[in-house]
Design a protein around this motif. Structure first.
Motif, PDB file in Angstrom:
ATOM      1  N   ALA A 220       0.814  -1.217   0.000  1.00 46.52           N
ATOM      2  CA  ALA A 220       0.000   0.000   0.000  1.00 46.52           C
ATOM      3  C   ALA A 220       0.847   1.267   0.000  1.00 46.52           C
ATOM      4  O   ALA A 220       0.355   2.354  -0.331  1.00 46.52           O
ATOM      5  N   GLU A 221       2.098   1.108   0.351  1.00 49.32           N
ATOM      6  CA  GLU A 221       2.950   2.265   0.619  1.00 49.32           C
ATOM      7  C   GLU A 221       2.987   3.267  -0.533  1.00 49.32           C
ATOM      8  O   GLU A 221       2.932   4.476  -0.327  1.00 49.32           O
ATOM      9  N   SER A 222       3.076   2.781  -1.746  1.00 48.50           N
ATOM     10  CA  SER A 222       3.224   3.690  -2.895  1.00 48.50           C
ATOM     11  C   SER A 222       1.922   3.969  -3.623  1.00 48.50           C
ATOM     12  O   SER A 222       1.903   4.790  -4.554  1.00 48.50           O
ATOM     13  N   LEU A 223       0.836   3.333  -3.210  1.00 48.94           N
ATOM     14  CA  LEU A 223      -0.369   3.386  -4.040  1.00 48.94           C
ATOM     15  C   LEU A 223      -1.037   4.756  -4.083  1.00 48.94           C
ATOM     16  O   LEU A 223      -1.641   5.118  -5.093  1.00 48.94           O
ATOM     17  N   ALA A 224      -0.950   5.518  -3.017  1.00 49.25           N
ATOM     18  CA  ALA A 224      -1.548   6.861  -3.060  1.00 49.25           C
ATOM     19  C   ALA A 224      -0.896   7.693  -4.156  1.00 49.25           C
ATOM     20  O   ALA A 224      -1.572   8.424  -4.897  1.00 49.25           O
ATOM     21  N   TYR A 225       0.425   7.582  -4.277  1.00 47.95           N
ATOM     22  CA  TYR A 225       1.151   8.326  -5.309  1.00 47.95           C
ATOM     23  C   TYR A 225       0.868   7.756  -6.691  1.00 47.95           C
ATOM     24  O   TYR A 225       0.696   8.497  -7.669  1.00 47.95           O
ATOM     25  N   ARG A 226       0.818   6.445  -6.789  1.00 48.03           N
ATOM     26  CA  ARG A 226       0.516   5.813  -8.080  1.00 48.03           C
ATOM     27  C   ARG A 226      -0.884   6.210  -8.557  1.00 48.03           C
ATOM     28  O   ARG A 226      -1.095   6.484  -9.742  1.00 48.03           O
ATOM     29  N   ALA A 227      -1.841   6.222  -7.639  1.00 46.59           N
ATOM     30  CA  ALA A 227      -3.210   6.587  -8.001  1.00 46.59           C
ATOM     31  C   ALA A 227      -3.282   8.042  -8.476  1.00 46.59           C
ATOM     32  O   ALA A 227      -3.984   8.359  -9.439  1.00 46.59           O
ATOM     33  N   LYS A 228      -2.562   8.911  -7.797  1.00 45.38           N
ATOM     34  CA  LYS A 228      -2.560  10.324  -8.210  1.00 45.38           C
ATOM     35  C   LYS A 228      -1.955  10.476  -9.594  1.00 45.38           C
ATOM     36  O   LYS A 228      -2.493  11.188 -10.459  1.00 45.38           O
ATOM     37  N   ARG A 229      -0.822   9.809  -9.846  1.00 44.91           N
ATOM     38  CA  ARG A 229      -0.162   9.895 -11.151  1.00 44.91           C
ATOM     39  C   ARG A 229      -1.040   9.315 -12.258  1.00 44.91           C
ATOM     40  O   ARG A 229      -0.910   9.698 -13.423  1.00 44.91           O
ATOM     41  N   ALA A 230      -1.927   8.392 -11.890  1.00 45.16           N
ATOM     42  CA  ALA A 230      -2.811   7.765 -12.879  1.00 45.16           C
ATOM     43  C   ALA A 230      -4.114   8.542 -13.077  1.00 45.16           C
ATOM     44  O   ALA A 230      -4.981   8.100 -13.838  1.00 45.16           O
ATOM     45  N   GLY A 231      -4.251   9.679 -12.407  1.00 41.07           N
ATOM     46  CA  GLY A 231      -5.484  10.452 -12.537  1.00 41.07           C
ATOM     47  C   GLY A 231      -6.656   9.832 -11.823  1.00 41.07           C
ATOM     48  O   GLY A 231      -7.816  10.089 -12.167  1.00 41.07           O
ATOM     49  N   GLN A 232      -6.372   9.036 -10.794  1.00 45.92           N
ATOM     50  CA  GLN A 232      -7.435   8.328 -10.093  1.00 45.92           C
ATOM     51  C   GLN A 232      -7.698   8.869  -8.684  1.00 45.92           C
ATOM     52  O   GLN A 232      -8.427   8.268  -7.918  1.00 45.92           O
ATOM     53  N   VAL A 233      -7.102  10.013  -8.348  1.00 47.39           N
ATOM     54  CA  VAL A 233      -7.489  10.728  -7.129  1.00 47.39           C
ATOM     55  C   VAL A 233      -8.457  11.810  -7.584  1.00 47.39           C
ATOM     56  O   VAL A 233      -8.056  12.863  -8.095  1.00 47.39           O
ATOM     57  N   ILE A 234      -9.751  11.520  -7.450  1.00 52.38           N
ATOM     58  CA  ILE A 234     -10.799  12.335  -8.079  1.00 52.38           C
ATOM     59  C   ILE A 234     -11.134  13.540  -7.195  1.00 52.38           C
ATOM     60  O   ILE A 234     -11.336  13.388  -5.982  1.00 52.38           O
ATOM     61  N   SER A 235     -11.231  14.711  -7.780  1.00 55.44           N
ATOM     62  CA  SER A 235     -11.499  15.917  -6.983  1.00 55.44           C
ATOM     63  C   SER A 235     -12.823  15.793  -6.228  1.00 55.44           C
ATOM     64  O   SER A 235     -12.897  16.073  -5.037  1.00 55.44           O
ATOM     65  N   LYS A 236     -13.869  15.368  -6.918  1.00 52.38           N
ATOM     66  CA  LYS A 236     -15.159  15.168  -6.242  1.00 52.38           C
ATOM     67  C   LYS A 236     -15.297  13.694  -5.857  1.00 52.38           C
ATOM     68  O   LYS A 236     -16.245  13.005  -6.241  1.00 52.38           O
ATOM     69  N   GLY A 237     -14.315  13.226  -5.093  1.00 54.55           N
ATOM     70  CA  GLY A 237     -14.238  11.815  -4.731  1.00 54.55           C
ATOM     71  C   GLY A 237     -15.437  11.301  -3.969  1.00 54.55           C
ATOM     72  O   GLY A 237     -15.726  10.105  -3.978  1.00 54.55           O
ATOM     73  N   ARG A 238     -16.170  12.192  -3.318  1.00 48.16           N
ATOM     74  CA  ARG A 238     -17.367  11.746  -2.571  1.00 48.16           C
ATOM     75  C   ARG A 238     -18.378  11.053  -3.483  1.00 48.16           C
ATOM     76  O   ARG A 238     -19.165  10.223  -3.027  1.00 48.16           O
TER      77      ARG A 238
END
Length: 358
Positions: A220-238
């Protein structure tokens, strides 16, 4: 009578209602909202332990990110040769693994056997010239509608531990497999050695909501960064979290899967009563794979039925498809109506009777 996929229907009412509720007012952006917190707590309850959860919009994103966390650029990921990750994602897992490769192995019903996988791994050269195996990916349910039993997953999990590999589960139809087995999410995953899961919900009632569920903290350690780089940290994530909240409420997700599986059994039972029809694989989830005369298949299309003709690559030993036969895939969804199934069966009966009379 559209049985092309469980992707062809929209989102279920409870999911849309939850989405509408979440749409009003202001909430923290980028997944820092209260709904996301609740959903992640719900995942921990479902899996009976602390898990890291990364919410994404597509199954391809979930698979690519999950495998990228487990396989370095010089590594190898083993999967079935018909697995979605190798056959249907346009190289996305390999792209996000930055040069790592997927290798597909055969197996009846699109299932991998621990003995066959073990033999393949033992046969790999142990030198710097060979990419070392770092992960094994299995689909649950498989591309042929079959389901891995817990003991089969456990055997693959043990094999992965023996070889220093991570075990990934592509759970695009996770709920369908789960209710088919009658076990708990924990019993189908980490208790059998699964390290990381692509948790699918879109095929079973969500609009676009999937999750990467991680059981091994180091992955899990790198996944937050990987998700952001992949455009998968959505602004309206709710609006992603809300779908899953509606999905889980009152076990709606399990009810949806039970209904789809029941429609598949109803269709399979009706088809087996028709002359000249047999099933390529047992019906274990929400997909049915009949073999029928090609003329009947064409007549069904002409009658308005939607389905896909399927590959013969993973047929059971001794099974063959004749030139005048067709192997087709019929997929049931949470929205499939019994009347649709009966209309298809009547159309199939009519087509077969007409062919017999010619």
């Amino acid at each position: 009578m559209n049985f092309v996929s469980d992707n062809v229907v929209g989102a279920s009412a409870p999911v849309m209602e939850a989405l509408a509720r979440a749409n009003g007012g202001a909430m923290a952006a980028y997944g820092a909202d209260e709904i996301a917190r609740r959903v992640k707590e719900r995942f921990a309850e479902l899996f009976e332990r602390e898990v890291a959860v990364f919410l994404v919009t597509t199954g391809t994103a979930a698979n690519a990110l999950a495998l990228s966390s487990a396989v370095p650029p010089w590594g190898l990921c083993v999967c079935h040769r018909e697995a979605h990750v190798i056959d249907d994602e346009c190289g996305a897992p390999e792209f996000f693994m930055h040069g790592a490769k997927l290798v597909g192995l055969p197996g009846a019903g699109a299932k991998l056997d621990a003995g066959a996988v073990g033999a393949y791994l033992e046969g790999l050269p142990k030198s710097v010239k060979q990419m070392p195996p770092k992960a094994l990916s299995i689909s649950q349910a498989t591309e042929c509608g079959t389901v891995y039993r817990p003991e089969e997953i456990a055997a693959l999990g043990a094999l992965c531990r023996d070889h220093g590999m991570a075990l990934h589960m592509d759970g695009a139809r996770f709920a369908n497999a789960l209710v088919s087995l009658g076990c708990t999410p924990a019993e189908m995953t980490w208790k059998q050695g699964v390290d990381i899961l692509s948790f699918g919900a879109t095929k079973n009632g969500c609009l676009m909501a999937e999750a990467v569920v991680v059981f091994r903290p180091d992955l899990a350690e790198s996944l937050a960064y990987r998700a952001k780089r992949a455009g998968q940290v959505i602004s309206k994530g709710r609006l992603i979290s809300a779908q899953l909240e509606g999905y889980f409420a009152a076990d709606h997700w399990l009810d949806n899967a039970r209904h789809a599986n029941r429609m598949a059994r109803l269709l399979a039972e009706g088809l087996m009563r028709l002359p000249g029809v047999r099933l390529a694989w047992p019906v274990e989830a929400n997909e049915v794979f009949p073999v029928l005369p090609r003329a009947a298949s064409e007549a069904l299309r002409a009658a308005g039925a939607g389905f896909m003709e399927w590959t013969q690559a993973s047929l059971p030993e001794g099974e063959t498809i004749a030139a005048d036969e067709a192997l087709i895939r019929l997929v049931m969804s949470y929205a499939t109506q019994e009347e649709e199934v009966r209309r298809f069966l009547q159309a199939a009966s009519t087509a077969l009777s007409r062919q017999a009379a010619e």
